[in-house]
Write an enzyme that holds these catalytic residues in place. Structure first.
Site, PDB file in Angstrom:
ATOM      1  CE  LYS A  54      34.437  45.771  40.146  1.00  0.00           C
ATOM      2  NZ  LYS A  54      34.890  45.377  38.823  1.00  0.00           N
ATOM      3  CD  GLN A  98      36.413  47.148  36.027  1.00  0.00           C
ATOM      4  OE1 GLN A  98      36.585  46.624  37.127  1.00  0.00           O
ATOM      5  NE2 GLN A  98      35.227  47.174  35.447  1.00  0.00           N
ATOM      6  CG  ASP A 121      36.787  39.613  37.832  1.00  0.00           C
ATOM      7  OD1 ASP A 121      35.676  39.958  38.271  1.00  0.00           O
ATOM      8  OD2 ASP A 121      37.593  40.407  37.299  1.00  0.00           O
TER       9      ASP A 121
HETATM   10  N1  GUN Z   1      33.882  44.913  33.597  1.00  0.00           N
HETATM   11  C1  GUN Z   1      32.531  44.815  33.699  1.00  0.00           C
HETATM   12  N2  GUN Z   1      32.190  43.896  34.624  1.00  0.00           N
HETATM   13  C2  GUN Z   1      33.342  43.388  35.113  1.00  0.00           C
HETATM   14  C3  GUN Z   1      33.641  42.414  36.100  1.00  0.00           C
HETATM   15  O1  GUN Z   1      32.770  41.800  36.711  1.00  0.00           O
HETATM   16  N3  GUN Z   1      34.963  42.210  36.322  1.00  0.00           N
HETATM   17  C4  GUN Z   1      35.947  42.854  35.639  1.00  0.00           C
HETATM   18  N4  GUN Z   1      37.207  42.552  35.925  1.00  0.00           N
HETATM   19  N5  GUN Z   1      35.700  43.763  34.724  1.00  0.00           N
HETATM   20  C5  GUN Z   1      34.400  44.038  34.460  1.00  0.00           C
END
Ligand code: GUN
Length: 295
Positions: A54, A98, A121
């Site tokens: 990311k 995350q 998100d």
């Molecule tokens: N963990 C697995 N997929 C995601 C996601 O799309 N966003 C976040 N914040 N954590 C994750």
């Protein structure tokens, strides 16, 4: 029939090129630089690799980006304070915490604490609710990526029988909601199957579009798929390691069998995965524009 491969890597690249141009324009015309912070608590290897990807992508697109790594034993109220700090930081337009978080931290409480305007998100209950009533603001990234894959691969969604396997808050429920919306790129008839569904195949075999987020390797086999269906595989299962120590991945769909029956299918890796990060970038650009009153 041998299926066309829907390459998420290629579609993601196409969208990222569009976003890169948009970020350059925002900088030149409005002196606006989208800002994203990714907060990682602990060192779970899969989470580290997602967060690194990311960050890399946000750099490539010209964002202001910050990676905030915190120890696994960080207290919940420390994390709440940190989020508050980013909520009021004008350089930060998107906050990503995350998941999963360590067990001693209440995930719901943390997601609630993020300013919904910075919730790139799309997990904050306000944004979940807005999607539910047909006024979406930020769409959750994986389902938004799936919708883009369907649209950009020329799949007819309107009126299609869509079957979703899985009912998680991150994928199953939101993708069902997105494709149900009364708007372009949606208007589908949606059925959601899950672990308690009886005779799963009787539903999956009806699907024009089958979206699988079951969390189980190769759960969907060719006999469960209609001839000519479009199959989207959201699963990422680590089923071993190469001699060089690289993870061997497979999806929730038996790709080799199903590709002989479907008209189009996403591979794993290189299908839905690259789209998730790209949609996060799209949401962050949107957040920056909304904050600046441009959108
Ligand atoms: N963990 C697995 N997929 C995601 C996601 O799309 N966003 C976040 N914040 N954590 C994750």
């Amino acid at each position: 029939m041998t299926a066309k491969i829907i390459s998420g890597s290629e579609v993601a690249k196409e969208i990222r090129e569009e976003l890169k141009q948009e970020v350059a324009d925002l900088k030149e015309r409005h002196n606006l630089v989208p800002g994203l912070v990714t907060i990682l608590v602990g060192e779970d290897p899969a989470s580290v690799s997602y967060v690194t990807a990311k960050q890399r992508t946000s750099h490539e697109l010209g964002f202001y980006s910050k990676q905030d790594n915190q120890p696994a034993d960080m207290a919940e109220d420390e994390l709440l304070k940190l989020i508050d700090q980013y909520n009021s930081d004008p350089k930060i337009h998107g906050i990503l915490v995350q998941l999963p978080l360590p067990k001693h931290i209440d995930e719901g409480k943390i997601l609630y604490a993020i300013d919904p305007r910075k919730d790139v998100d799309g997990f904050h209950p306000v944004n979940v609710g807005k999607l539910m009533i047909g006024e979406p603001n930020y769409l959750p990234c994986t389902p938004a990526g799936i919708q883009q894959l369907l649209i950009r691969s020329g799949t007819k969604i309107e009126g299609a029988d869509v079957v979703v396997v899985g009912r998680s808050n991150i994928v199953g429920k939101p993708i069902a909601n997105i494709l149900l919306q009364k708007r372009e790129g949606a208007n589908a008839t949606v059925t959601v199957c899950h672990t308690r569904t009886r005779e799963m195949a009787s539903y999956t075999k009806r699907a024009d579009i089958l979206i699988v987020a079951a969390g189980k390797p190769k759960a969907i086999t060719a006999d469960m798929v209609r001839e000519g269906a479009v199959v989207i595989d959201v699963g990422v299962n680590r089923i071993g390691k190469t001699p060089e120590g690289k993870a061997i991945l497979c999806g929730d769909v038996d790709f080799e069998g199903v590709k002989e029956k479907a008209s189009a299918i996403t591979p794993v890796p290189g299908g839905v995965g690259p789209m998730t990060i790209t949609m996060l970038m799209m949401n962050t650009v949107k957040a920056a524009k909304l904050a600046a009153g441009i959108a």
